[in-house]
Design a protein around this motif. Structure first.
Motif, mmCIF file in Angstrom:
data_model
loop_
_atom_site.group_PDB
_atom_site.id
_atom_site.type_symbol
_atom_site.label_atom_id
_atom_site.label_comp_id
_atom_site.label_asym_id
_atom_site.label_seq_id
_atom_site.Cartn_x
_atom_site.Cartn_y
_atom_site.Cartn_z
ATOM 1 N N SER A 28 0.880 -1.532 0.437
ATOM 2 C CA SER A 28 0.037 -0.780 -0.041
ATOM 3 C C SER A 28 0.537 1.008 -0.246
ATOM 4 O O SER A 28 1.602 1.382 0.318
ATOM 5 N N GLU A 29 -0.109 2.127 -0.118
ATOM 6 C CA GLU A 29 0.831 3.927 -0.306
ATOM 7 C C GLU A 29 0.903 4.169 1.246
ATOM 8 O O GLU A 29 -0.270 3.144 1.916
ATOM 9 N N VAL A 30 1.446 5.057 1.780
ATOM 10 C CA VAL A 30 1.889 4.580 3.709
ATOM 11 C C VAL A 30 -0.141 5.198 3.969
ATOM 12 O O VAL A 30 -0.792 6.314 3.005
ATOM 13 N N VAL A 31 -0.299 4.900 5.250
ATOM 14 C CA VAL A 31 -1.621 4.417 5.436
ATOM 15 C C VAL A 31 -1.410 5.328 6.880
ATOM 16 O O VAL A 31 -0.849 4.648 7.814
ATOM 17 N N LYS A 32 -1.593 6.366 7.001
ATOM 18 C CA LYS A 32 -2.182 7.196 8.509
ATOM 19 C C LYS A 32 -3.448 6.821 9.506
ATOM 20 O O LYS A 32 -4.397 6.843 8.893
ATOM 21 N N THR A 33 -3.326 6.363 10.365
ATOM 22 C CA THR A 33 -4.093 6.700 11.379
ATOM 23 C C THR A 33 -3.766 6.263 13.398
ATOM 24 O O THR A 33 -2.703 7.351 12.714
ATOM 25 N N ASP A 34 -4.462 6.650 13.699
ATOM 26 C CA ASP A 34 -4.422 7.864 15.710
ATOM 27 C C ASP A 34 -2.939 6.466 16.071
ATOM 28 O O ASP A 34 -2.672 6.835 17.058
ATOM 29 N N PHE A 35 -2.676 5.108 15.426
ATOM 30 C CA PHE A 35 -1.607 4.557 15.675
ATOM 31 C C PHE A 35 -0.132 5.173 15.438
ATOM 32 O O PHE A 35 1.143 4.856 15.585
ATOM 33 N N GLY A 36 0.006 5.444 14.190
ATOM 34 C CA GLY A 36 1.231 5.883 13.588
ATOM 35 C C GLY A 36 0.634 6.168 12.284
ATOM 36 O O GLY A 36 -0.498 6.005 11.487
ATOM 37 N N TYR A 37 2.217 5.467 10.713
ATOM 38 C CA TYR A 37 1.926 5.229 9.960
ATOM 39 C C TYR A 37 2.493 4.173 9.553
ATOM 40 O O TYR A 37 3.024 3.722 9.940
ATOM 41 N N HIS A 38 1.841 3.706 8.581
ATOM 42 C CA HIS A 38 1.717 2.233 7.945
ATOM 43 C C HIS A 38 2.069 2.273 6.747
ATOM 44 O O HIS A 38 1.785 2.608 6.097
ATOM 45 N N ILE A 39 2.964 1.009 6.614
ATOM 46 C CA ILE A 39 2.701 0.576 4.923
ATOM 47 C C ILE A 39 2.010 -0.701 5.434
ATOM 48 O O ILE A 39 2.806 -1.395 6.002
ATOM 49 N N ILE A 40 1.513 -1.373 4.562
ATOM 50 C CA ILE A 40 0.231 -2.937 4.438
ATOM 51 C C ILE A 40 0.949 -3.654 3.283
ATOM 52 O O ILE A 40 0.910 -3.057 2.236
ATOM 53 N N LYS A 41 1.149 -4.583 2.991
ATOM 54 C CA LYS A 41 1.680 -5.806 2.211
ATOM 55 C C LYS A 41 0.775 -7.103 2.308
ATOM 56 O O LYS A 41 0.232 -7.658 3.396
ATOM 57 N N LEU A 42 -0.898 -6.856 1.199
ATOM 58 C CA LEU A 42 -1.539 -7.464 0.834
ATOM 59 C C LEU A 42 -0.665 -9.597 0.834
ATOM 60 O O LEU A 42 0.328 -9.580 0.515
ATOM 61 N N THR A 43 -0.608 -10.347 1.545
ATOM 62 C CA THR A 43 0.573 -11.797 1.809
ATOM 63 C C THR A 43 -0.786 -12.661 0.976
ATOM 64 O O THR A 43 -0.468 -13.547 0.496
ATOM 65 N N GLU A 44 -1.765 -12.896 1.785
ATOM 66 C CA GLU A 44 -3.228 -13.607 1.273
ATOM 67 C C GLU A 44 -4.656 -13.575 1.123
ATOM 68 O O GLU A 44 -4.965 -12.442 2.077
#
Length: 164
Positions: A91-107
């Motif tokens: 994914s692109e960078v995703v902002k949430t209340d926890f911080g900044y995420h980079i996500i990879k779909l694995t399955e």
């Protein structure tokens, strides 16, 4: 057999498994750090290794693996991104209340419904348990109906006073 089939037909949703995804993520505190990590990923760096090195989430020890989830189990913003990704996509960078995420779909597991043959034994066990419970309840009800129950108010009062 007809009862089993009728139960299966009346309870289809019990035999359905919704779509499930498995994803990994890297969580960091700043957008700049997240963008830098994403650039490393796009240039071929290993997601699991970067997650172990740089993520501040407890999943870092597992290479960022979130595990399997269905709709409604994650933070909505993360979930929306995951359900839009293709397997292997980052994914692109995703902002949430926890911080900044980079996500990879694995399955991605497609939704499935177990057929009657696959569900037969479990349904049979359920019907047997329900019938036993119904018979027991009917037996207790009949005992209550046949019994004459009287209360000895004096005895109850005496026992009650002794406990004080």
């Amino acid at each position: 057999e007809s009862e089993i089939e009728a139960y299966y037909n009346a309870n289809q949703r019990r035999f359905a498994t919704p779509e499930a995804l498995r994803a990994s993520h890297i969580l960091v505190k700043t957008r700049e750090e997240a963008e830098s990590i994403r650039e490393e990923l796009m240039s071929g760096k290993n997601f699991d290794e970067l997650a172990r090195e740089k993520s501040v989430d407890p999943t870092a020890a597992r290479g960022g693996d979130i595990g399997y989830f269905t709709k409604g189990q994650l933070v909505p913003k993360i979930e929306d991104v995951c359900f839009d990704l293709k397997v292997g996509e980052v994914s692109e960078v995703v902002k949430t209340d926890f911080g900044y995420h980079i996500i990879k779909l694995t399955e991605r597991r497609e939704p499935q419904t177990r057929d009657l043959a696959q569900s037969h034994d479990a349904i049979e066990q359920t019907l047997r348990r329900l019938k036993k419970q119904r018979l027991f309840n009917d037996f207790v009800t009949s005992l209550k109906e046949k019994s004459k129950i009287t209360l000895n108010e004096n005895l109850i009062k005496t026992i009650s006073e002794e406990k004080k």
